[in-house]
Design a protein around this motif. Structure first.
Motif, PDB file in Angstrom:
ATOM      1  N   PRO A 231       0.799  -1.227   0.000  1.00  0.00           N
ATOM      2  CA  PRO A 231       0.000   0.000   0.000  1.00  0.00           C
ATOM      3  C   PRO A 231       0.829   1.273   0.000  1.00  0.00           C
ATOM      4  CG  PRO A 231      -0.076  -1.066   2.155  1.00  0.00           C
ATOM      5  CD  PRO A 231       0.572  -2.035   1.212  1.00  0.00           C
ATOM      6  N   GLU A 232       2.065   1.203   0.482  1.00  0.00           N
ATOM      7  CA  GLU A 232       2.966   2.357   0.466  1.00  0.00           C
ATOM      8  C   GLU A 232       3.985   2.249  -0.665  1.00  0.00           C
ATOM      9  OE1 GLU A 232       2.309   4.839   2.428  1.00  0.00           O
ATOM     10  OE2 GLU A 232       0.682   3.693   3.359  1.00  0.00           O
ATOM     11  N   GLY A 233       3.688   1.413  -1.658  1.00  0.00           N
ATOM     12  CA  GLY A 233       4.558   1.296  -2.824  1.00  0.00           C
ATOM     13  C   GLY A 233       5.628   0.237  -2.722  1.00  0.00           C
ATOM     14  N   GLU A 248       6.794 -13.642   1.710  1.00  0.00           N
ATOM     15  CA  GLU A 248       7.370 -12.746   2.713  1.00  0.00           C
ATOM     16  C   GLU A 248       7.758 -11.441   2.029  1.00  0.00           C
ATOM     17  OE1 GLU A 248       7.651 -11.861   5.542  1.00  0.00           O
ATOM     18  OE2 GLU A 248       9.526 -10.804   5.823  1.00  0.00           O
ATOM     19  N   GLY A 249       7.301 -10.334   2.593  1.00  0.00           N
ATOM     20  CA  GLY A 249       7.516  -9.045   1.949  1.00  0.00           C
ATOM     21  C   GLY A 249       8.889  -8.460   2.135  1.00  0.00           C
ATOM     22  N   TYR A 250       9.514  -8.710   3.255  1.00  0.00           N
ATOM     23  CA  TYR A 250      10.767  -8.033   3.596  1.00  0.00           C
ATOM     24  C   TYR A 250      11.977  -8.930   3.377  1.00  0.00           C
ATOM     25  CZ  TYR A 250       7.730  -4.488   5.428  1.00  0.00           C
ATOM     26  OH  TYR A 250       6.778  -3.509   5.522  1.00  0.00           O
ATOM     27  N   GLU A 281       5.554   5.323  -9.783  1.00  0.00           N
ATOM     28  CA  GLU A 281       5.593   6.506  -8.918  1.00  0.00           C
ATOM     29  C   GLU A 281       5.340   6.140  -7.465  1.00  0.00           C
ATOM     30  OE1 GLU A 281       4.405  10.443 -11.304  1.00  0.00           O
ATOM     31  OE2 GLU A 281       2.725   9.071 -11.012  1.00  0.00           O
ATOM     32  N   LEU A 282       4.404   5.236  -7.234  1.00  0.00           N
ATOM     33  CA  LEU A 282       4.128   4.813  -5.862  1.00  0.00           C
ATOM     34  C   LEU A 282       5.362   4.176  -5.235  1.00  0.00           C
ATOM     35  CD1 LEU A 282       1.921   4.579  -3.691  1.00  0.00           C
ATOM     36  CD2 LEU A 282       1.337   2.327  -4.642  1.00  0.00           C
ATOM     37  N   GLY A 283       6.069   3.363  -6.012  1.00  0.00           N
ATOM     38  CA  GLY A 283       7.296   2.757  -5.516  1.00  0.00           C
ATOM     39  C   GLY A 283       8.375   3.779  -5.208  1.00  0.00           C
ATOM     40  N   LEU A 284       8.475   4.805  -6.039  1.00  0.00           N
ATOM     41  CA  LEU A 284       9.457   5.854  -5.799  1.00  0.00           C
ATOM     42  C   LEU A 284       9.153   6.633  -4.525  1.00  0.00           C
ATOM     43  CD1 LEU A 284       9.779   7.198  -9.447  1.00  0.00           C
ATOM     44  CD2 LEU A 284      11.551   5.971  -8.184  1.00  0.00           C
ATOM     45  N   PRO A 291       6.458   3.365   6.189  1.00  0.00           N
ATOM     46  CA  PRO A 291       6.034   3.007   7.533  1.00  0.00           C
ATOM     47  C   PRO A 291       7.087   2.233   8.316  1.00  0.00           C
ATOM     48  CG  PRO A 291       5.021   1.540   5.928  1.00  0.00           C
ATOM     49  CD  PRO A 291       5.744   2.591   5.147  1.00  0.00           C
ATOM     50  N   GLU A 292       8.064   1.655   7.631  1.00  0.00           N
ATOM     51  CA  GLU A 292       9.019   0.775   8.304  1.00  0.00           C
ATOM     52  C   GLU A 292      10.003   1.549   9.190  1.00  0.00           C
ATOM     53  OE1 GLU A 292       7.507  -1.153   4.613  1.00  0.00           O
ATOM     54  OE2 GLU A 292       8.441   0.792   5.036  1.00  0.00           O
ATOM     55  N   THR A 293      10.517   2.658   8.690  1.00  0.00           N
ATOM     56  CA  THR A 293      11.542   3.407   9.415  1.00  0.00           C
ATOM     57  C   THR A 293      11.547   4.857   8.947  1.00  0.00           C
ATOM     58  OG1 THR A 293      13.925   3.648   9.806  1.00  0.00           O
ATOM     59  CG2 THR A 293      13.273   2.659   7.720  1.00  0.00           C
ATOM     60  N   ALA A 294      11.840   5.754   9.870  1.00  0.00           N
ATOM     61  CA  ALA A 294      11.979   7.173   9.529  1.00  0.00           C
ATOM     62  C   ALA A 294      13.425   7.512   9.179  1.00  0.00           C
ATOM     63  CB  ALA A 294      11.514   8.031  10.699  1.00  0.00           C
ATOM     64  N   GLU A 295      14.321   6.537   9.274  1.00  0.00           N
ATOM     65  CA  GLU A 295      15.733   6.802   8.990  1.00  0.00           C
ATOM     66  C   GLU A 295      15.929   7.172   7.524  1.00  0.00           C
ATOM     67  OE1 GLU A 295      20.097   4.601   9.296  1.00  0.00           O
ATOM     68  OE2 GLU A 295      18.438   3.944  10.554  1.00  0.00           O
ATOM     69  N   LYS A 296      16.785   8.131   7.265  1.00  0.00           N
ATOM     70  CA  LYS A 296      17.074   8.583   5.914  1.00  0.00           C
ATOM     71  C   LYS A 296      17.760   7.472   5.114  1.00  0.00           C
ATOM     72  CE  LYS A 296      19.522  12.367   3.549  1.00  0.00           C
ATOM     73  NZ  LYS A 296      20.391  13.569   3.756  1.00  0.00           N
ATOM     74  N   LEU A 297      17.321   7.300   3.863  1.00  0.00           N
ATOM     75  CA  LEU A 297      17.904   6.277   3.002  1.00  0.00           C
ATOM     76  C   LEU A 297      18.714   6.853   1.845  1.00  0.00           C
ATOM     77  CD1 LEU A 297      14.976   3.690   2.659  1.00  0.00           C
ATOM     78  CD2 LEU A 297      16.886   3.660   4.280  1.00  0.00           C
TER      79      LEU A 297
END
Length: 372
Positions: A231-233, A248-250, A281-284, A291-297
């Protein structure tokens, strides 16, 4: 219209990512050997900051980078290669072929030679014929063989066999398993499982084959991964090839969101497939907020590799593979609570930047004139 210009509010971000990829390749290039490192791994400093230190070497990743650099102007190629030319990198890869035994590595070098207009394509094709002899082949590597032969414009029995190997071995659920053919070395519990790479590389190769049957097969796979998209791409990681469900998604990988997903879907669209810009675009967008982490990627010259669970020895993937082998669709939901996907893998491999360029680098200068 260029690929970047087809995007909406993600166009500027993708242009920045192309620039980042060129900058990020140079620190991983071993100029004297004309080869890229295996990874740049994050090391935390005393002040809490991170630096990325180079480790190992990889012929495979060097070939993928060559493919990516073929899509950008020569000045940018030389910037990434610390002054070397792309032709010099490809020549160095072809020089290594007599000692390269892995089918996927040979196929990628052959593909890079064809894509860059090297005069040594015949030499690379001959080596590819020597190593492509196994009855069981990884789906990813079989896809690279087909892409290489299509790029080299081979139309003989080798091409027909490579094409049939992909078209004829799609799973009942419209997705591919990890291996094509019977491979006794594969664990019993994961023969039905295929990862995201096992889906996107066949899509890409079939799109490059370009005939109606190949494109139709690629469309079926693309439909399945797009239907399963988070749902979040999120482009999920493991699928059941028998029914198309997510095992398994992750982890969710940056390279899937930025490069491999878009690369395959754009190639398919250009071969006559359906427009899937919305899914791209959703994937980008996942790269900005997730939702998994707020850490900068995303950083100035790299992206951190993935958001993952902190499960020992990939426990969740193994348990869910075994559970779905015994009964399709089994989730073992307690694992989501015990091992939430909150970890960040702080490394960046050169192929991630190479595929990003391959997905988006075409006609970079004209792309910019339309989005800036």
């Amino acid at each position: 219209m260029t690929r970047i210009a087809m995007l909406g509010d993600q166009a500027g971000f993708v242009t920045e990512m192309v620039d980042m990829s060129v900058r990020g390749l140079t620190p991983g290039y071993v100029k004297g050997d004309r080869e890229f490192v295996f990874t740049r791994r994050g090391k935390q400093q005393a002040d809490g900051s991170w630096v990325a230190e180079p480790e190992g070497r990889s012929v495979r990743y060097s070939a993928i980078v060559a493919l990516g650099l073929a899509t950008v102007p020569e000045a940018r190629q030389r910037e990434a290669l610390a002054g070397d030319s792309l032709a010099e990198l490809v020549d160095a890869l072809v020089d290594r072929l007599p000692s390269v035994t892995n089918l996927g590595d040979v196929a990628l070098i052959c593909w890079a030679a064809a894509e860059t207009g090297s005069g040594r394509v015949a030499e690379a094709l001959a080596r590819l014929a020597e190593v492509d002899v196994a009855s069981a082949v990884f789906t990813v590597e079989a896809s690279w063989v087909l892409a290489a032969l299509a790029s080299a414009k081979v139309t003989d029995d080798r091409y027909k066999a490579a094409r049939s190997r992909i078209v004829d071995n799609i799973g009942a659920g419209g997705l591919y398993p990890h291996v094509i053919g019977q491979d006794a070395s594969q664990p019993w519990y994961r023969g039905h499982v295929g990862c995201f790479a096992d889906q996107v590389y066949p899509i890409q190769a079939l799109a490059r084959a370009g005939d109606a049957e190949a494109v139709k097969t690629a469309e079926l796979v693309a439909d399945r991964i797009c239907q399963a998209q988070g749902p979040e791409g999120q482009w999920w990681w493991h699928y059941d090839s028998r029914d198309g469900s997510v095992v398994e998604g992750y982890p969710v990988y940056s390279v899937h969101q930025l490069a491999m997903g878009p690369m395959a879907l754009l190639d398919l669209m250009e071969a006559g497939g359906r427009n899937r810009i919305e899914e791209i675009e959703l994937g980008l967008r996942w790269m900005h907020e997730r939702p998994e982490t707020a850490e900068k990627l995303v950083f100035d010259d790299l992206t951190w590799r993935k958001a993952a669970r902190q499960d020992p020895k990939k426990l969740v993937r193994g348990v869910r593979a075994a559970a779905t082998r015994l009964k399709k669709g089994t989730r073992v939901a307690v694992l989501d609570r015990v091992y939430p996907p909150v970890a960040v893998d702080r490394e960046c491999r050169p192929y991630e930047l190479g595929w990003l360029l391959y997905a988006w680098g075409f006609r970079l200068d004209s792309s910019r004139s339309q989005v800036e």
